[in-house]
Design a protein around this motif. Structure first.
Motif, mmCIF file in Angstrom:
data_model
loop_
_atom_site.group_PDB
_atom_site.id
_atom_site.type_symbol
_atom_site.label_atom_id
_atom_site.label_comp_id
_atom_site.label_asym_id
_atom_site.label_seq_id
_atom_site.Cartn_x
_atom_site.Cartn_y
_atom_site.Cartn_z
ATOM 1 N N VAL A 172 0.653 -1.370 -0.016
ATOM 2 C CA VAL A 172 -0.359 -0.344 -0.430
ATOM 3 C C VAL A 172 0.808 1.322 -0.190
ATOM 4 O O VAL A 172 0.519 2.061 -0.521
ATOM 5 C CB VAL A 172 -1.126 0.476 0.829
ATOM 6 N N ARG A 173 1.781 1.396 0.898
ATOM 7 C CA ARG A 173 2.882 2.557 1.117
ATOM 8 C C ARG A 173 3.622 3.059 0.064
ATOM 9 O O ARG A 173 3.304 4.269 -0.976
ATOM 10 C CB ARG A 173 4.065 2.821 2.054
ATOM 11 N N LEU A 174 4.238 1.818 -1.075
ATOM 12 C CA LEU A 174 4.633 2.281 -1.767
ATOM 13 C C LEU A 174 4.050 1.744 -3.715
ATOM 14 O O LEU A 174 4.750 3.092 -3.756
ATOM 15 C CB LEU A 174 6.178 1.141 -2.090
ATOM 16 N N ALA A 175 2.826 1.556 -3.230
ATOM 17 C CA ALA A 175 2.523 1.407 -4.673
ATOM 18 C C ALA A 175 0.844 2.680 -4.381
ATOM 19 O O ALA A 175 1.698 3.574 -5.668
ATOM 20 C CB ALA A 175 0.957 0.517 -4.379
ATOM 21 N N ASN A 176 0.977 3.318 -3.409
ATOM 22 C CA ASN A 176 0.505 5.086 -3.454
ATOM 23 C C ASN A 176 2.165 6.210 -3.942
ATOM 24 O O ASN A 176 1.325 6.537 -4.910
ATOM 25 C CB ASN A 176 0.565 5.479 -1.806
ATOM 26 N N ILE A 177 3.293 5.898 -3.903
ATOM 27 C CA ILE A 177 3.738 6.542 -4.602
ATOM 28 C C ILE A 177 3.571 6.531 -5.848
ATOM 29 O O ILE A 177 3.893 7.050 -7.007
ATOM 30 C CB ILE A 177 5.564 6.490 -3.903
ATOM 31 N N GLY A 178 3.723 4.878 -6.748
ATOM 32 C CA GLY A 178 4.002 4.471 -7.569
ATOM 33 C C GLY A 178 2.097 5.145 -8.814
ATOM 34 O O GLY A 178 2.611 5.795 -9.254
ATOM 35 N N THR A 207 12.062 6.278 0.576
ATOM 36 C CA THR A 207 11.801 5.845 -1.216
ATOM 37 C C THR A 207 11.420 6.848 -1.941
ATOM 38 O O THR A 207 11.704 7.232 -2.962
ATOM 39 C CB THR A 207 9.811 5.335 -1.625
ATOM 40 N N ILE A 208 10.494 7.731 -1.167
ATOM 41 C CA ILE A 208 10.533 9.116 -1.772
ATOM 42 C C ILE A 208 12.020 9.982 -1.803
ATOM 43 O O ILE A 208 11.792 10.388 -3.151
ATOM 44 C CB ILE A 208 9.870 10.023 -0.848
ATOM 45 N N ILE A 251 12.989 -3.349 -1.769
ATOM 46 C CA ILE A 251 11.629 -3.553 -2.495
ATOM 47 C C ILE A 251 11.727 -2.214 -2.752
ATOM 48 O O ILE A 251 11.433 -1.381 -4.037
ATOM 49 C CB ILE A 251 11.189 -4.060 -2.159
ATOM 50 N N GLY A 252 12.072 -0.913 -2.095
ATOM 51 C CA GLY A 252 11.759 0.067 -2.068
ATOM 52 C C GLY A 252 12.655 0.434 -2.828
ATOM 53 O O GLY A 252 12.162 1.793 -4.157
ATOM 54 N N LEU A 253 14.121 0.553 -2.936
ATOM 55 C CA LEU A 253 14.969 0.971 -4.204
ATOM 56 C C LEU A 253 14.921 0.953 -5.694
ATOM 57 O O LEU A 253 14.999 1.491 -6.917
ATOM 58 C CB LEU A 253 16.056 -0.282 -4.134
#
Length: 709
Positions: free
Chosen positions: A440-446, A540-541, A597-599
């Motif tokens: 959820v957190r990383l896909a929101n950035i995507g 990630t940001i 994963i974030g990288l």
């Protein structure tokens, strides 16, 4: 290889002879060896006769270390590395010192040099440990709360150092040359957009809100959103308009340096994360390989001797109790799973499918909300300064960040609730919930970047002139950098606000109010995985935004530096550690795996923007190129002909195919080697089991002999 080692493991006698005592032939281990010899035929005997592999007894092994090892291994290995007791180590040291006079002058010189170098490295390492950031603070946290929580703060320190190094790279190779040349200290040439094949409107870039009468609150909005007076500073991509900087006779290609520095900081992050995660992966793999070993670790090696605080020791007791209960619950669920009927399995699978459909629907709702919020914010962001109040202006600027934060808060609550109905094991429940939260957190950035990409690369006729939406985004790289900047600032504001306006008042209420509902809620738990996801989201940001905002790593460094003290104060005074603690080895591997994963997520948008989206023609160092990556072929064309042929050959299929085959062969070799080691480890485990059976057998024989006598 494994057959050779297995003969070392299982042969009971150095001469390959039968035991002298008849009843010893009844030992379970000896019978097992006979069965293996019978099944293997003469092959095993031939290998034993050829190599003479046998397991020497402990005393013989020590004699071997003292005799043969002193002359060969003692020069390289330290005495403390031998598995001997203190008197034997002293004896070994005396033998080493006595044998020095038998060495040649060159060997004595090498031994002295090796000892001096090793002593120098040890002293340097000890000295550097005193210069380590937050050394005393982390030791204090480890002493009060154990290694699990200490691993979180060590991970936070790692991110501070990583961001600081990234900032040094970006500042040294990009910001510093540009800033110095802007003030005329160095002779530099500015990029000039060639008039051919480019429409004049593509080169127009005006910053709104910087002329005429400007209200004071406008500067606050600009500071929080990166617009206005900050937009054309060195913080964002649009500031760097220099094409070449001259250092005497050396020409510094800033566009090439900009691209290569970005690739270097991404590669450095990848190598550093992989290097740190290898050790944690090995420990986690070994620990989870055998369930019985997990029980032994908890019972015999589960206590954390770094703990000195009484409250922390009681917490550790309850943590170990919780882990043992969890293991027993998992064993009960495994037995229950084995007894399930077909109807029960069908019911559970249908329920899981339904709940996963609900999870997908929840994720879709979050993603659509972020998409609509981004579209609304981008459509109104250029008009809000003149039509809205200060609060409305700020709300429109931060609308995507607010929606993303709400999605990051609401979705995990649903995940934690519905996982109870899916009937997974407790350990798998935690992993699945955490992976959903990570997604959820990383896909929101995507989704945010996808929404911006759709607005930047439009399919209308008016976008064909420049290749992007030049009317809304004359410098689209700076706009993306502003969005990453706002996400970074808003994430820090949320962390600070939760600590000050939620955790601290809750601590006061629990301490001074005796109401049952408040006492039932208790203090806020310091959940390690959730806190890790929080800082991985921010990192990630930072990785994505550094290309569009080169000084963003400096902001991330300051942010995590302050977050360390916020989390430390929260842990010490306003929160309580969770009973569901994790070991430092497994937690370190989990932290770095999520960070990796974030990288990987950061590689995708950066790669697409460098190679697929046309560069802005009104700002930045790549106005002379269709895309950022085009600077590499143009630079290669300036090399000598021979070097061009070499580089083109490396990039061709004639080199790529053999290189890929060699890599595959090396990979297959290491896979086979790992399989052989795994089989040897299994054989050693079998030997340990057989030795325990031998001891039971001998005790039983001894008891029978005593009864007969």
């Amino acid at each position: 290889m494994d057959m050779v080692l297995s003969s070392e493991v299982f042969l009971p006698d150095a001469d390959n002879t039968s035991p002298s005592v008849t009843f010893l032939q009844e030992l379970p281990s000896y019978q097992s060896i006979l069965r293996r010899r019978t099944s293997a035929g003469g092959t095993q005997d031939r290998r034993q006769n050829n190599h003479g592999f046998a397991r020497p007894p402990a005393a013989a092994k020590r004699n071997f270390v003292e005799r043969a090892g002193v002359k060969s291994e003692a020069v390289v290995r330290s005495i403390r590395e031998y598995a001997l007791n203190i008197p034997e180590k002293r004896k070994l040291r005396d033998i080493q010192e006595a044998n020095v006079k038998y060495l040649s002058g060159w060997d004595q010189l090498k031994q002295t040099r090796n000892k001096s170098w090793k002593k120098f490295l040890d002293e340097t390492k000890e000295l550097s440990s005193y210069l380590e950031l937050w050394r005393n603070d982390i030791h204090s946290i480890e002493g009060k709360f154990g290694t699990g929580i200490k691993s979180y703060f060590s991970f936070l320190r790692f991110l501070v150092l990583l961001n600081f190094i990234i900032f040094v790279l970006m500042f040294s190779f990009i910001t510093l040359p540009s800033t110095i040349s802007q003030y005329g200290v160095l002779n530099s040439s500015y990029v000039k957009v060639p008039p051919k094949d480019i429409e004049p409107q593509c080169t127009v870039y005006t910053i709104s809100g910087t002329k005429g009468l400007v209200y004071f609150y406008t500067y606050i909005i600009d500071l929080l959103s990166g617009t206005g007076f900050l937009e054309m500073t060195s913080l964002f991509y649009g500031y760097y308009r220099i094409d070449m900087v001259h250092f005497s006779a050396i020409k510094y290609n800033l566009p090439l340096a900009y691209l290569l520095t970005t690739l270097v900081y991404l590669s450095l992050s990848l190598i550093w994360i992989v290097k740190r995660s290898v050790e944690g992966f090995k420990q986690s793999f070994v620990r989870e390989e055998d369930p019985f070993q997990s029980y032994c670790n908890k019972i015999f090696a589960g206590w954390d001797f770094c703990i000195t605080d009484p409250n922390a020791s009681r917490l550790k007791h309850s943590s170990l109790k919780y882990e043992l209960k969890t293991d027993l619950e998992e064993e009960r669920l495994r037995q229950k799973k084995a007894r399930r009927t077909t109807e029960e399995k069908l019911r559970i699978y249908c329920l899981r499918i339904f709940l996963n459909i609900f999870v997908l629907a929840l994720l879709s709702g979050c993603f659509y909300s972020i998409y609509r919020a981004t579209i609304y914010s981008q459509e109104n962001i250029s008009n809000v300064s003149s039509k809205m109040t200060f609060e409305g202006n700020l709300f429109v600027q931060y609308l995507p960040s607010i929606v993303i934060t709400l999605a990051n808060f609401i979705a995990p609550l649903f995940f934690s609730y519905i996982i109870k109905f899916e009937e997974y094991s407790p350990a798998f429940e935690i992993r699945l919930t955490l992976m959903r939260c990570v997604f959820v957190r990383l896909a929101n950035i995507g989704v945010l970047l996808f929404s911006l990409g759709n607005r930047i690369v439009c399919a209308n006729e008016k976008c064909k002139a420049c290749g992007y939406n030049y009317e809304l985004y004359p410098c689209w790289e700076s706009r993306v950098g502003q969005e990453m900047y706002k996400l970074m600032i808003f994430d820090f504001i949320i962390i600070f606000a939760v600590a000050v306006f939620v955790d601290f008042p809750r601590k006061l209420l629990v301490t001074y109010c005796s109401c049952k509902p408040i006492q039932w809620c208790g203090l806020q738990k310091f959940q390690i995985p959730e806190n890790v996801l929080e800082i991985v989201y921010g990192q990630t940001i930072c990785w994505i935004g550094t290309f569009y905002s080169p000084l963003l790593p400096a902001i991330a460094t300051i942010k995590y530096f302050i977050v360390f003290y916020i989390k430390k104060i929260s842990l010490m005074h306003t929160c309580r550690p969770s009973k569901k603690s994790v070991r430092a080895s497994s937690s370190n591997f989990f932290f770095l795996a999520v960070l990796l994963i974030g990288l990987i997520l950061a590689f995708i948008p950066l790669g697409l923007s460098m190679t697929r989206i046309r560069s802005s023609k009104a700002c930045g160092p790549f106005v002379n190129f269709n895309s950022s990556w085009d600077v590499v072929p143009r630079t290669i064309r300036g090399f000598p002909t021979a070097l061009q042929k070499v580089l083109n050959g490396i990039a061709s299929e004639a080199f790529a195919v053999p290189f890929f085959m060699v890599i595959c062969l090396i990979m297959f070799y290491f896979i086979a080697l790992a399989g052989a080691y795994k089989r040897v480890v299994d054989q050693l485990r079998e030997q340990l089991v057989m030795e325990s059976r031998d001891k039971q057998f001998l005790i039983r024989k001894l008891t029978e002999a005593q009864k007969r006598s």
